[in-house]
Design a protein around this motif. Structure first.
Motif, PDB file in Angstrom:
ATOM      1  N   GLY A 137       0.838  -1.203   0.000  1.00  0.00           N
ATOM      2  CA  GLY A 137       0.000   0.000   0.000  1.00  0.00           C
ATOM      3  C   GLY A 137       0.867   1.244   0.000  1.00  0.00           C
ATOM      4  O   GLY A 137       2.060   1.204   0.302  1.00  0.00           O
ATOM      5  N   ARG A 138       0.241   2.345  -0.365  1.00  0.00           N
ATOM      6  CA  ARG A 138       0.995   3.588  -0.456  1.00  0.00           C
ATOM      7  C   ARG A 138       1.424   4.024   0.937  1.00  0.00           C
ATOM      8  O   ARG A 138       0.645   3.919   1.884  1.00  0.00           O
ATOM      9  CB  ARG A 138       0.114   4.666  -1.101  1.00  0.00           C
ATOM     10  N   GLY A 197      -1.602   5.829   6.137  1.00  0.00           N
ATOM     11  CA  GLY A 197      -1.175   5.353   7.449  1.00  0.00           C
ATOM     12  C   GLY A 197      -2.217   4.494   8.120  1.00  0.00           C
ATOM     13  O   GLY A 197      -3.388   4.515   7.778  1.00  0.00           O
ATOM     14  N   GLY A 244      -4.962   3.109  10.247  1.00  0.00           N
ATOM     15  CA  GLY A 244      -6.119   3.680  10.928  1.00  0.00           C
ATOM     16  C   GLY A 244      -6.525   5.047  10.391  1.00  0.00           C
ATOM     17  O   GLY A 244      -7.482   5.639  10.862  1.00  0.00           O
ATOM     18  N   GLU A 245      -5.814   5.523   9.398  1.00  0.00           N
ATOM     19  CA  GLU A 245      -6.144   6.846   8.882  1.00  0.00           C
ATOM     20  C   GLU A 245      -7.389   6.761   8.003  1.00  0.00           C
ATOM     21  O   GLU A 245      -7.540   5.877   7.175  1.00  0.00           O
ATOM     22  CB  GLU A 245      -4.963   7.349   8.050  1.00  0.00           C
ATOM     23  N   VAL A 246      -8.273   7.686   8.214  1.00  0.00           N
ATOM     24  CA  VAL A 246      -9.552   7.638   7.517  1.00  0.00           C
ATOM     25  C   VAL A 246      -9.497   8.536   6.282  1.00  0.00           C
ATOM     26  O   VAL A 246      -8.848   9.566   6.276  1.00  0.00           O
ATOM     27  CB  VAL A 246     -10.674   8.082   8.482  1.00  0.00           C
ATOM     28  N   GLY A 247     -10.179   8.131   5.234  1.00  0.00           N
ATOM     29  CA  GLY A 247     -10.288   8.979   4.036  1.00  0.00           C
ATOM     30  C   GLY A 247      -8.946   9.136   3.341  1.00  0.00           C
ATOM     31  O   GLY A 247      -8.489  10.235   3.087  1.00  0.00           O
ATOM     32  N   GLU A 248      -8.349   8.004   3.011  1.00  0.00           N
ATOM     33  CA  GLU A 248      -6.937   8.004   2.647  1.00  0.00           C
ATOM     34  C   GLU A 248      -6.603   8.808   1.400  1.00  0.00           C
ATOM     35  O   GLU A 248      -5.558   9.408   1.321  1.00  0.00           O
ATOM     36  CB  GLU A 248      -6.429   6.566   2.503  1.00  0.00           C
ATOM     37  N   GLU A 249      -7.513   8.901   0.471  1.00  0.00           N
ATOM     38  CA  GLU A 249      -7.119   9.568  -0.761  1.00  0.00           C
ATOM     39  C   GLU A 249      -7.636  11.000  -0.840  1.00  0.00           C
ATOM     40  O   GLU A 249      -7.187  11.762  -1.677  1.00  0.00           O
ATOM     41  CB  GLU A 249      -7.570   8.767  -1.989  1.00  0.00           C
ATOM     42  N   ILE A 278     -10.202  12.441  -2.042  1.00  0.00           N
ATOM     43  CA  ILE A 278     -10.969  13.046  -3.129  1.00  0.00           C
ATOM     44  C   ILE A 278     -12.443  12.800  -2.861  1.00  0.00           C
ATOM     45  O   ILE A 278     -12.853  11.741  -2.426  1.00  0.00           O
ATOM     46  CB  ILE A 278     -10.592  12.515  -4.527  1.00  0.00           C
ATOM     47  N   HIS A 279     -13.202  13.808  -3.098  1.00  0.00           N
ATOM     48  CA  HIS A 279     -14.633  13.697  -2.827  1.00  0.00           C
ATOM     49  C   HIS A 279     -15.383  14.108  -4.066  1.00  0.00           C
ATOM     50  O   HIS A 279     -15.272  15.228  -4.537  1.00  0.00           O
ATOM     51  CB  HIS A 279     -15.020  14.573  -1.637  1.00  0.00           C
ATOM     52  N   GLY A 280     -16.113  13.200  -4.598  1.00  0.00           N
ATOM     53  CA  GLY A 280     -16.831  13.474  -5.835  1.00  0.00           C
ATOM     54  C   GLY A 280     -15.938  13.161  -7.013  1.00  0.00           C
ATOM     55  O   GLY A 280     -14.772  13.537  -7.057  1.00  0.00           O
TER      56      GLY A 280
END
Lengths: 572, 417
Positions: free
Chosen positions: A555-556, A560, A562-567, A569-571
């Motif tokens: 993985g990238r 990290g 437990g980190e939420v919303g890893e990328e 981008i929304h929409g």
């Protein structure tokens, strides 16, 4: 220590299932053993024609009369197994007019309703009939589901106290003092419904009388006691088309010949057949020319078959028999009649009767006659009621419409389910909520699959024949794994996987004979779904090589733990 | 006025779209003709390059096994640099939608069958599900979605020896979809969130969630707004959320198709959704036009250079009957055993001749006739219409399409300069 039964029936085809039902209803303690699933041999490998008798109306009028009589009985007692398609004997210009007239007269002689149609009238009923078809005789042929029929017989037998064991192969006959007293049976996975992974066991079953109803395998059973049961197995191919090009059974009106019948069956049509004597009922060549022959020849009757999609082909072996000394060369000339071989009378070996020959349409009548014979030996005086008592599933024909109303399934799915289940519809469909579709080609729901699993254990081929799941266009590509998933969690993952592999192998076996056009595309798509998307062919769970997980992409680095919303981008 | 372009690409899958982009990059005017929906929606949405060596060995690095491939394998023909160029083009198209570009190593992804498979690029939506990640995972299935049985898949992952604990649970999807609802119905409900489906789903999952740091769902988490859907679930569950790729129809595949279409628009590629029914030549070994059917009329589409990217048996780039397998658009030669009973073997998996069917190309990707001569000077092939490899078993499908698509498109574009 063995187990005891009054009568041991060997063979779970239509004959064996009919006999065990009849015996059980007459109060005889009976055990049936079948080496595979029910209908595993010849019965499950037929085109599903319920004869009107028209086929035998010239060559064998005694059989023709039996057929029309039993045809009427089965519509009555097994309505949920029969589709009243009607049948046509179709004459092309090159077919003999004299034979057409003989056929018509033969039907009338045998009390088979027969109506002559002009070519135009025949095409009005079946628009895809060839334009040069001259005329036809309409008869009350029908389509019968041999799986449903046998299962219903077996269930009724069990309801009357019989024991039915599938995946239980007779590996020896027990002979004491020159008399057959039972059989040694090897259970593939213990007694009861089949469970993948359960160790096998050997059981000695002692019986007052043994009925050898093993069909094309009857000779093998006889061999265990040095009895010569000279069955002459004859193979025939059947090719399954993906839709119903015809809704009526279409027969070629000529004396005899290969590739002369089309039977509409549920969502498909079945083309048949060939007739070739083989040495071994389990090991014979399944040949390309046979498939080509049925398609090419039947295209003369229904030209669009030439371009149509075939799903698979399968072969069956007829358990043909003729009394010693008849010396018939051509298997198509061997009678389709059945023979009761009482080995006490014939070979001075008491304790067993073999049944050979016969055909599905008259299975109940055969069973009645065999049961009469056995009951006489046992001194049982109860009479036969199988011609009047409906089979389980056919007791309340009116239930179908009511069930469709009640279960908010879309109507085609509900209709199909209700047609398969007959009067069991309400009980089965009510058992599962929600009740999603598992096999979309055939509209089979989870409730039906689970009901079949309750009945037959982890054997997905037994589930298949009870429900038709995996028998449609995709041949299991979209649903085989869904069927296997219904085994879990009652059965563990390894068991579900083994059951899936077995079903997959069986589905592939028949598709091999249809690998061109649409079905070759389907085969590649199935391979992509199961081989690439699911990686079942190289599944690390089944290979011995341990996977070095750390050698692969972890993985990238900025994703990290437990980190939420890893990328972020929304929409899209 | 006649329709005339520098490059005409036939086929709208990954290979065709990649070829069109590569040709456009060379400055060519490009038209793409495609018959219908691409097979992307049949595929998982994972981008495989090479998962298994010819001897069946699982590959941590696809580039390790390139020299072991047979000489007629598309990768052997185009070489490692073409694969890298194809992947680079893919990364540019997919952008933040995909992961895996930071390394040449394969990733291992859980699938809806519960096994793991090697792949080179994976949707960002699947990234938290990597099987080499040692964080425990909860898999969640929906009662009405029979394609993914989460408890069974979790047990299967454990049987494969994954380095984490996997547990499965089944919940009902908010709104109780009809018993035979299509998978896109779930995606649309989550996209629209009209009745608060995202929150309601999270609440149902929370009841079975035991603090696992990541939670996997069947790949139906939105078609238009997958990142929003996932972010909402992640916030409510306080865990990473990932999608488990599924069979057709595949939402990740559909999303990828949209990304490619947007890239084609940006590159000025004209897309025509009609069938090619015939072709014209100049009589001297070159194609001059592909004839397209439009409302019953046959319209020649002229070009200097052509790319055949119509797909394999699944995409109908190959057609067959009882006698033979054919390439139906330009009638290129397809090597095959004469007897159709030699097209297959008796085992369902394993070596299958039909799986390798396709046109025969040289290292210039020009299709060859049965005597090894170039069919048309200005025709190149790309993707699964090319024979000589079995994408399903070796896990190489999209990679071959990208590598050959990029190479064929670039060469076709360069030819017209």
């Amino acid at each position: 220590m063995g187990t005891r039964t009054e009568v041991l029936v060997i063979g779970g085809g239509s004959t064996g299932c009919g006999v065990v039902r009849d015996l059980a209803r007459r109060g005889v303690d009976t055990t049936l053993v079948e080496k595979g699933t029910l209908t595993n041999g010849t019965t499950g490998r037929m085109h599903g024609l319920l004869h009107s008798g028209g086929r035998y109306a010239v060559s064998d009028q005694a059989s023709a009369r039996e057929c029309i009589e039993e045809n009427r009985v089965l519509r009555d007692i097994a309505g949920h197994c029969v589709e009243e398609t009607g049948g046509l004997f179709v004459k092309r210009p090159e077919d003999d007019e004299e034979y057409f007239q003989e056929k018509l007269q033969g039907c009338r002689d045998c009390d088979i309703p027969a109506e002559v149609l002009t070519g135009a009238e025949a095409r009005e009923r079946e628009p895809y009939l060839a334009k040069d078809v001259e005329k036809a005789i309409a008869v009350p042929d029908a389509a019968v589901d041999p799986f449903r029929l046998c299962v219903a017989n077996a269930v009724d037998a069990e309801n009357h106290g019989a024991r039915v064991e599938t995946h239980a192969e007779v590996t020896d006959l027990l002979v004491e003092g020159g008399e057959i007293v039972g059989a040694e049976v090897t259970h593939e996975s213990g007694k009861g419904p089949r469970e993948h992974g359960t160790p096998g066991e050997v059981e000695e079953i002692y019986a007052d009388h043994v009925v050898n109803a093993a069909g094309a395998w009857a000779g093998r059973i006889g061999d265990h006691a040095d009895l010569d049961v000279a069955v002459r197995p004859s193979k025939g191919v059947m090719t399954v088309m993906n839709t119903r090009q015809v809704d009526t059974v279409v027969n070629r009106c000529r004396p005899k010949g290969d590739a002369d019948i089309i039977v509409p069956h549920e969502t498909a049509c079945i083309l048949g057949t060939t007739d070739e004597e083989v040495g071994d009922p389990e090991d014979y060549p399944e040949e390309e020319w046979e498939v080509d022959l049925v398609i090419d020849t039947l295209s003369e009757l229904v030209p669009i078959l030439q371009e149509a999609r075939t799903l698979r082909s399968f072969w069956g072996v007829r358990p043909l028999y003729e009394p010693p000394g008849t010396g018939t060369q051509d298997p198509t000339d061997i009678t389709r009649d059945y023979f009761t071989l009482d080995h006490e009378e014939r070979d001075a070996v008491p304790g067993m009767t073999s049944i050979v020959g016969g055909k599905l349409t008259t299975y109940r009548m055969m069973a009645e006659s065999i049961t009469d014979h056995v009951c006489e030996k046992l001194g049982v005086s109860a009479t036969c009621d199988t011609a009047d008592a409906p089979l389980p599933g056919s007791e309340r024909p009116g239930d179908l419409e009511a069930a469709m109303e009640r279960f908010g399934l879309r109507s085609p799915v509900a209709r199909r389910s209700a047609q398969r289940l007959g009067s069991r519809t309400e009980d089965v469909l009510a058992s599962c909520d929600p009740n999603p579709v598992v096999c979309s080609c055939e509209g089979v729901t989870r409730a039906e699959v689970r009901d079949a699993i309750d009945d037959s254990g982890t054997d997905l081929n037994a589930v298949r024949i009870r429900t038709r799941a995996s028998m449609g266009n995709c041949q299991g590509g979209r649903c085989a794994h869904r069927m296997a998933a219904e085994l879990h969690p009652e059965h563990d993952e390894a068991t579900a996987r083994a059951a899936l592999d077995e079903l997959w192998a069986e589905r592939w076996k028949g598709q091999r004979h249809a690998l061109w056009g649409e079905q070759l595309s389907q085969a590649m798509l199935n391979r992509a779904i199961h081989g690439a998307t699911m990686n079942r062919d190289n599944d690390p769970a089944r290979t011995d090589d341990a996977v070095d997980w750390d050698a692969f992409d972890g993985g990238r680095s900025d994703a990290g733990e437990g980190e939420v919303g890893e990328e972020g981008i929304h929409g899209d | 006025m006649a329709i005339e372009d520098d490059v005409l690409v036939v086929g709208g899958g990954v290979a065709g779209m990649t070829a069109a982009l590569a040709a456009a990059d060379e400055g060519a005017s490009v038209r793409l003709v495609t018959k219908k929906q691409s097979t992307l929606r049949h595929a998982s949405g994972l981008v495989d390059v090479l998962g298994y060596a010819p001897d069946g060995k699982l590959l941590a690095d696809p580039f390790d096994a390139l020299t072991d491939l047979p000489a007629d394998h598309p990768y052997a023909l185009v070489g490692a640099e073409a694969i890298r160029a194809g992947l680079e083009r893919f990364d540019a198209v997919a952008g933040e939608l995909y992961r895996g570009g930071h390394t040449e190593k394969n990733a291992l992804l859980p699938t809806h069958g519960g096994t793991v498979k090697p792949t080179a690029r994976y949707p960002a939506s699947a990234a938290a599900g990597l099987a080499s990640d040692d964080r425990d995972a909860l898999l969640v299935g929906f009662e009405t979605l029979t394609d993914f049985d989460a408890p069974l898949a979790a047990e299967h992952l454990e049987a494969a020896g994954v380095p984490f604990d996997a547990r499965g649970a089944t919940v009902s999807f908010p709104g109780e979809p009809r018993a035979d609802a299509k998978v896109t119905r779930y995606a649309h409900a989550l996209d629209e969130d009209a009745d608060g489906e995202r929150g309601r789903l999270a609440a149902r999952v929370a009841r079975v969630h035991d603090g696992e740091p990541r939670v996997g769902f069947p790949a139906v988490l939105g078609q238009e707004h997958p990142a929003d859907v996932r972010a909402a679930l992640e916030a409510d569950l306080d865990a990473d959320v990932f999608e488990v790729p599924m069979g057709p129809p595949s939402l990740p595949g559909i999303r990828l198709e949209y990304a490619f279409r947007a890239a084609l628009d940006d590159a000025g590629v004209h897309t025509v959704r009609r069938p090619v029914v015939d072709y014209e030549t100049d009589g001297e070994g070159r194609l001059s036009a592909a004839v397209v059917e439009r409302n019953g009329q046959h319209i020649p589409h002229y070009a200097d250079s052509f790319v055949l990217a119509t797909g394999g048996l699944v995409g109908k780039g190959l057609d067959s009957d009882r006698e033979a397998v054919r390439e139906p658009v330009f009638d290129c030669h397809v090597p095959q055993p004469e007897d159709r009973y030699d097209w297959f073997r008796d085992e369902a998996f394993g070596e299958q001749p039909y799986a390798r069917f396709g046109v025969d190309v040289g290292d210039d990707l020009r299709p060859r006739d049965e005597d090894g001569r170039i069919e048309f000077e200005n025709l190149r092939a790309a993707g699964s219409v090319i024979g000589g490899y079995d994408f399903a078993t070796e896990c190489s499908g999209t990679g071959v399409s990208l590598a050959t698509g990029d190479a064929a498109g670039a060469a076709a574009g360069a030819d017209t300069q």
